[in-house]
Scaffold this motif. Structure first.
Motif, PDB file in Angstrom:
ATOM      1  N   THR A  41       0.786  -1.243   0.000  1.00 42.65           N
ATOM      2  CA  THR A  41       0.000   0.000   0.000  1.00 42.65           C
ATOM      3  C   THR A  41       0.812   1.283   0.000  1.00 42.65           C
ATOM      4  N   GLN A  42       2.143   1.184   0.211  1.00 48.58           N
ATOM      5  CA  GLN A  42       2.932   2.402   0.370  1.00 48.58           C
ATOM      6  C   GLN A  42       2.818   3.326  -0.836  1.00 48.58           C
ATOM      7  N   LYS A  43       3.119   2.787  -2.004  1.00 51.55           N
ATOM      8  CA  LYS A  43       3.067   3.614  -3.202  1.00 51.55           C
ATOM      9  C   LYS A  43       1.642   4.051  -3.511  1.00 51.55           C
ATOM     10  N   MET A  44       0.693   3.122  -3.257  1.00 52.06           N
ATOM     11  CA  MET A  44      -0.705   3.453  -3.495  1.00 52.06           C
ATOM     12  C   MET A  44      -1.143   4.610  -2.611  1.00 52.06           C
ATOM     13  N   ALA A  45      -0.750   4.563  -1.353  1.00 49.52           N
ATOM     14  CA  ALA A  45      -1.143   5.616  -0.410  1.00 49.52           C
ATOM     15  C   ALA A  45      -0.569   6.965  -0.814  1.00 49.52           C
ATOM     16  N   GLN A  46       0.704   6.962  -1.266  1.00 49.27           N
ATOM     17  CA  GLN A  46       1.318   8.216  -1.706  1.00 49.27           C
ATOM     18  C   GLN A  46       0.563   8.797  -2.892  1.00 49.27           C
ATOM     19  N   LEU A  47       0.158   7.906  -3.800  1.00 49.06           N
ATOM     20  CA  LEU A  47      -0.574   8.353  -4.979  1.00 49.06           C
ATOM     21  C   LEU A  47      -1.951   8.877  -4.608  1.00 49.06           C
ATOM     22  N   LEU A  48      -2.629   8.135  -3.707  1.00 52.49           N
ATOM     23  CA  LEU A  48      -3.987   8.522  -3.334  1.00 52.49           C
ATOM     24  C   LEU A  48      -4.013   9.839  -2.585  1.00 52.49           C
ATOM     25  N   SER A  49      -2.984  10.086  -1.774  1.00 54.22           N
ATOM     26  CA  SER A  49      -2.972  11.325  -0.990  1.00 54.22           C
ATOM     27  C   SER A  49      -2.883  12.548  -1.892  1.00 54.22           C
ATOM     28  N   ARG A  50      -2.248  12.375  -3.061  1.00 62.83           N
ATOM     29  CA  ARG A  50      -2.118  13.490  -3.995  1.00 62.83           C
ATOM     30  C   ARG A  50      -3.262  13.532  -5.001  1.00 62.83           C
ATOM     31  N   HIS A  51      -3.782  12.338  -5.329  1.00 67.31           N
ATOM     32  CA  HIS A  51      -4.788  12.254  -6.388  1.00 67.31           C
ATOM     33  C   HIS A  51      -5.921  11.315  -5.984  1.00 67.31           C
ATOM     34  N   PRO A  52      -6.911  11.788  -5.247  1.00 69.72           N
ATOM     35  CA  PRO A  52      -8.035  10.927  -4.831  1.00 69.72           C
ATOM     36  C   PRO A  52      -8.763  10.278  -6.002  1.00 69.72           C
ATOM     37  N   THR A 369      -9.276  10.262   5.736  1.00 70.86           N
ATOM     38  CA  THR A 369      -9.181  11.473   4.914  1.00 70.86           C
ATOM     39  C   THR A 369      -9.187  11.131   3.430  1.00 70.86           C
ATOM     40  N   VAL A 370      -8.421  10.093   3.043  1.00 68.44           N
ATOM     41  CA  VAL A 370      -8.382   9.675   1.645  1.00 68.44           C
ATOM     42  C   VAL A 370      -9.752   9.202   1.181  1.00 68.44           C
ATOM     43  N   THR A 371     -10.417   8.407   2.028  1.00 72.38           N
ATOM     44  CA  THR A 371     -11.736   7.878   1.660  1.00 72.38           C
ATOM     45  C   THR A 371     -12.755   8.995   1.474  1.00 72.38           C
ATOM     46  N   THR A 372     -12.807   9.932   2.405  1.00 78.80           N
ATOM     47  CA  THR A 372     -13.790  11.015   2.290  1.00 78.80           C
ATOM     48  C   THR A 372     -13.478  11.922   1.096  1.00 78.80           C
ATOM     49  N   SER A 373     -12.192  12.084   0.785  1.00 81.12           N
ATOM     50  CA  SER A 373     -11.823  12.883  -0.393  1.00 81.12           C
ATOM     51  C   SER A 373     -12.302  12.210  -1.671  1.00 81.12           C
ATOM     52  N   ALA A 374     -12.140  10.891  -1.737  1.00 79.33           N
ATOM     53  CA  ALA A 374     -12.597  10.152  -2.915  1.00 79.33           C
ATOM     54  C   ALA A 374     -14.114  10.215  -3.054  1.00 79.33           C
ATOM     55  N   LEU A 375     -14.815  10.061  -1.929  1.00 77.13           N
ATOM     56  CA  LEU A 375     -16.277  10.134  -1.973  1.00 77.13           C
ATOM     57  C   LEU A 375     -16.742  11.508  -2.450  1.00 77.13           C
ATOM     58  N   GLU A 376     -16.082  12.542  -1.956  1.00 80.12           N
ATOM     59  CA  GLU A 376     -16.432  13.898  -2.382  1.00 80.12           C
ATOM     60  C   GLU A 376     -16.196  14.075  -3.876  1.00 80.12           C
ATOM     61  N   VAL A 463     -11.554   5.584  13.312  1.00 79.23           N
ATOM     62  CA  VAL A 463     -11.914   4.189  13.030  1.00 79.23           C
ATOM     63  C   VAL A 463     -13.226   4.095  12.250  1.00 79.23           C
ATOM     64  N   LEU A 464     -13.986   5.197  12.204  1.00 79.95           N
ATOM     65  CA  LEU A 464     -15.236   5.212  11.434  1.00 79.95           C
ATOM     66  C   LEU A 464     -15.018   5.676   9.999  1.00 79.95           C
ATOM     67  N   GLY A 465     -13.839   6.207   9.706  1.00 79.26           N
ATOM     68  CA  GLY A 465     -13.609   6.874   8.428  1.00 79.26           C
ATOM     69  C   GLY A 465     -13.784   5.995   7.218  1.00 79.26           C
ATOM     70  N   GLN A 466     -13.285   4.758   7.281  1.00 76.36           N
ATOM     71  CA  GLN A 466     -13.406   3.855   6.145  1.00 76.36           C
ATOM     72  C   GLN A 466     -14.861   3.528   5.850  1.00 76.36           C
ATOM     73  N   TYR A 467     -15.729   3.729   6.843  1.00 77.18           N
ATOM     74  CA  TYR A 467     -17.145   3.383   6.706  1.00 77.18           C
ATOM     75  C   TYR A 467     -18.016   4.629   6.557  1.00 77.18           C
ATOM     76  N   ASN A 468     -17.413   5.715   6.078  1.00 75.65           N
ATOM     77  CA  ASN A 468     -18.130   6.945   5.770  1.00 75.65           C
ATOM     78  C   ASN A 468     -18.729   7.614   6.999  1.00 75.65           C
ATOM     79  N   GLY A 469     -17.997   7.566   8.108  1.00 75.42           N
ATOM     80  CA  GLY A 469     -18.387   8.335   9.289  1.00 75.42           C
ATOM     81  C   GLY A 469     -19.654   7.851   9.953  1.00 75.42           C
ATOM     82  N   VAL A 470     -20.345   8.779  10.594  1.00 73.72           N
ATOM     83  CA  VAL A 470     -21.609   8.495  11.291  1.00 73.72           C
ATOM     84  C   VAL A 470     -22.745   8.998  10.403  1.00 73.72           C
ATOM     85  N   LEU A 471     -23.626   8.102   9.990  1.00 67.13           N
ATOM     86  CA  LEU A 471     -24.781   8.518   9.192  1.00 67.13           C
ATOM     87  C   LEU A 471     -25.922   8.862  10.133  1.00 67.13           C
TER      88      LEU A 471
END
Length: 630
Positions: A41-52, A369-376, A463-471
């Motif tokens: 995941t290292q390279k993937m994470a670096q890429l995702l942080s710059r480009h959701p 943060t990465v997940t919510t950025s992608a969802l947005e 710990v809720l972030g991957q699951y889109n927070g609290v609905l």
């Protein structure tokens, strides 16, 4: 060279086994495990942080995928069976058995099944196609009961377009209901966001959408008549069909039945002419969420809120009707309900397990943060024309914007290359869901208590972030005996569950304190189809018409043939829901009162809550902490 490249696979497997018995081995295997995931995941994470956008592509890319598995498995035709739920795990991780599974396709066959079981005094339980309820509502006591599956009771019986009414069989899915109504220009306005539910299942658990406006937020609020098959005496052939209509007080018992009254065969809904909606998601900080939550629900008909406490923000769904002449053909296809590649789901789960093992709260926050950025970036699953999201507002017909579940569209013969994220046949999501409704008058204080708890450690609810927070969804008061007594805001927390029931979670104490705060301090009501055991502790006493419901239950099924140990416990008929044993608090089977209810071997001890002092939670304390206390 990293250690995982040196050790042979056989040594690695041995290390994983030894992990369970030796602290040193645990540290070594944790390092190996996290090293493997880190490299992936290292390279993937670096890429995702710059480009959701690249995480967005992971969400979008799917291959041929399989239809969800059936919850019923039998070893000999339709006999000697087991029954589970969509996650293949009940709260207590037990296996539920049945002597026989039946599949009636019409009311006459349904009556025959109930009559036969009643005559022989056999327990019965109704099951659905996908079985999405988490608690043990479908379980039979012992091995000799009969399962009544509604998969073949899936027909629309009549539609009156002029009156906007629709009568369907109990096994019709929400997707069918929405689609077939839309085909003739009518709509049910407020429904769950996941359409893999059946009519009978929704009435069994009080499933709902989100609104504070007139008409009612729950599916059962739109029921005007139903037919239910119940046990009967020998003089009536051991089964009878009861027809309930508006004005009959027993209808208010059957609207949210928990499956203990009998088997619903047909339901008639009062619908309305089709209309269009306009949706815009607006992000804001959560500093004034306590004040804003109630007013927001009154301002917008289909409002909801996605709350990210550790990120200090909330995403408001501004969702209202617009004139039917308004241009737009928008579509809602929730990302969480799309099929995901098995490989991607495996990596996400392995990564989450590694973070749990090394207590990597910072990593959880990064992923959130990465997940919510992608969802947005993806418009939270909205598209303006069914294909691409170009911006807000997204306008479209109600049936295209209210519910989804694309991962159900798989082929029965499909390979498990892609599937629903929670499919138990793969190493994907394995979760808890704590879903509690708080009356509007108490919502502000509850939100502020959660914020105060998070302020003690900003990372604690990442710990809720991957699951889109609290609905947070709005739920209106209902006449149903087991519906909501007051207008409420329902908070849905989805979070990691360990495959090992005796292993604690990262920030275990924070989520337990919030759970107990909601249940006990604020008198919250659990969603009947979700939650861990403790959410149902003494729950029937919280309903003003709870006793009326039990009277109808005793009238319809005096021998309790449609009841089981679990339903008797939550209805206060026989014992309580707590299961007290070593480690019970880790799974929500009990509230800890002794250290052994937590995981003392892992440095988790039973301690008071930090904000809600009456709470008793499993809190991590190292040997240094304990020495200081002494």
């Amino acid at each position: 060279m990293p250690i995982h490249e040196i050790l042979k696979p056989s040594m690695y497997r041995a290390c994983k086994l030894y992990y369970k018995y030796n602290i040193l081995a645990r540290l070594i295997s944790t390092y190996i495990y996290s090293s493997i995931i880190f490299i992936i995941t290292q390279k993937m994470a670096q890429l995702l942080s710059r480009h959701p956008i690249f995480l967005a592509l992971i969400f979008l890319i799917t291959y041929a995928y399989a239809d969800p598995d059936t919850p019923i498995h039998c070893t000999s035709g339709n006999t000697n069976c087991t029954i589970t739920n969509a996650y293949a795990t009940f709260p207590d991780r037990s296996t539920c058995h049945a002597a026989e599974a039946t599949y009636p396709s019409n009311e006459q066959q349904l009556v025959s099944v109930v009559a036969s079981a009643t005559q022989r005094k056999r327990k019965m339980k109704v099951t659905t196609r996908y079985s999405h309820s988490i608690p043990k509502l479908v379980c039979l006591d012992g091995y000799d009961g009969v399962l009544i599956n509604t998969n073949l009771l899936n027909k629309t019986l009549s539609i009156n377009v002029t009156a906007s009414t629709m009568t369907v069989q109990t096994g019709v899915t929400l997707r069918q209901l929405i689609t077939e109504a839309a085909n003739v220009g009518i709509a049910i306005p407020y429904v769950p966001y996941w359409w893999g539910l059946t009519v009978g299942g929704m009435l069994g658990t009080g499933a709902h959408g989100s609104t504070l406006w007139s008409g009612g937020s729950s599916v059962h609020d739109h029921v005007i008549a139903l037919r239910i098959v119940t046990p009967a005496g020998a003089d009536e052939g051991y089964a009878k069909v009861r027809e309930l209509k508006i004005g009959d007080p027993q209808l208010d018992a059957a609207k949210v039945s928990l499956g203990v009254l009998g088997v619903i065969s047909e339901v008639t809904f009062q619908l309305e002419p089709m209309f269009k909606r306009s949706i815009t998601y607006v992000e804001d900080d959560d500093s004034d969420l306590g004040d804003k939550a109630i007013s927001f629900g009154r301002e917008h008909e289909f409002a909801d809120i996605a709350w990210y406490p550790s990120e200090g923000k909330a995403v408001y769904r501004v969702d209202d009707r617009v004139p039917s002449s308004t241009s737009g053909n928008g579509l809602y296809d929730a990302i969480a309900f799309r099929a995901q590649t098995t490989y991607a789901l495996n990596v996400l789960r392995l990564k989450e397990e590694a973070q749990e093992a090394i207590r990597d709260g910072t990593g959880k926050c990064f992923d959130a943060t990465v997940t919510t950025s992608a969802l947005e970036f993806l418009g939270y699953g909205l598209t303006n024309n069914g294909f691409i999201f170009t911006g807000y507002p997204v306008i479209g017909l109600n049936n295209r914007l209210q519910s989804s579940g694309a991962c159900l569209d798989g082929d029965d013969e499909g390979f498990l290359w892609s599937t629903c994220p929670w499919d138990p046949r793969i190493k994907g999501l394995f979760i808890f869901q704590t879903t509690i409704s708080i009356t509007l008058s108490k919502v502000k204080n509850f939100i502020e208590d959660v914020q105060a708890l998070v302020a003690l450690d900003d990372n604690s609810l990442c710990v809720l972030g991957q699951y889109n927070g609290v609905l947070a969804r709005y739920v209106t008061a209902s006449s149903a005996y087991l519906g909501k007594d007051e207008d409420s805001l329902e908070f849905d927390f989805t979070y990691y569950r360990n495959k090992d029931a005796m292993s604690p979670r990262l920030y275990e104490d924070v989520l337990e304190e919030i759970e107990q705060m909601a249940i006990y301090k604020y008198g919250g009501l659990p969603h009947w189809g979700k939650n861990r055991n403790i959410a149902f502790d003494g729950v029937i006493k919280k309903y003003k018409n709870g006793e009326e419901f039990i009277k109808v239950k005793n009238l319809y099924d005096p021998e309790g043939l449609f009841s089981n140990e679990w339903t008797d416990q939550i209805l206060g008929i026989n014992g309580g829901v707590s299961i007290v044993k070593d480690g019970c608090a880790l799974e929500g089977l009990c509230v800890c009162s002794e250290d052994r209810h937590c995981a003392p071997d892992e440095d988790y001890y039973c301690r008071p809550g930090k904000i809600y002092k009456e709470a008793r939670v499993c809190s991590r304390e190292t040997s240094v902490n304990l020495v200081q206390e002494e």
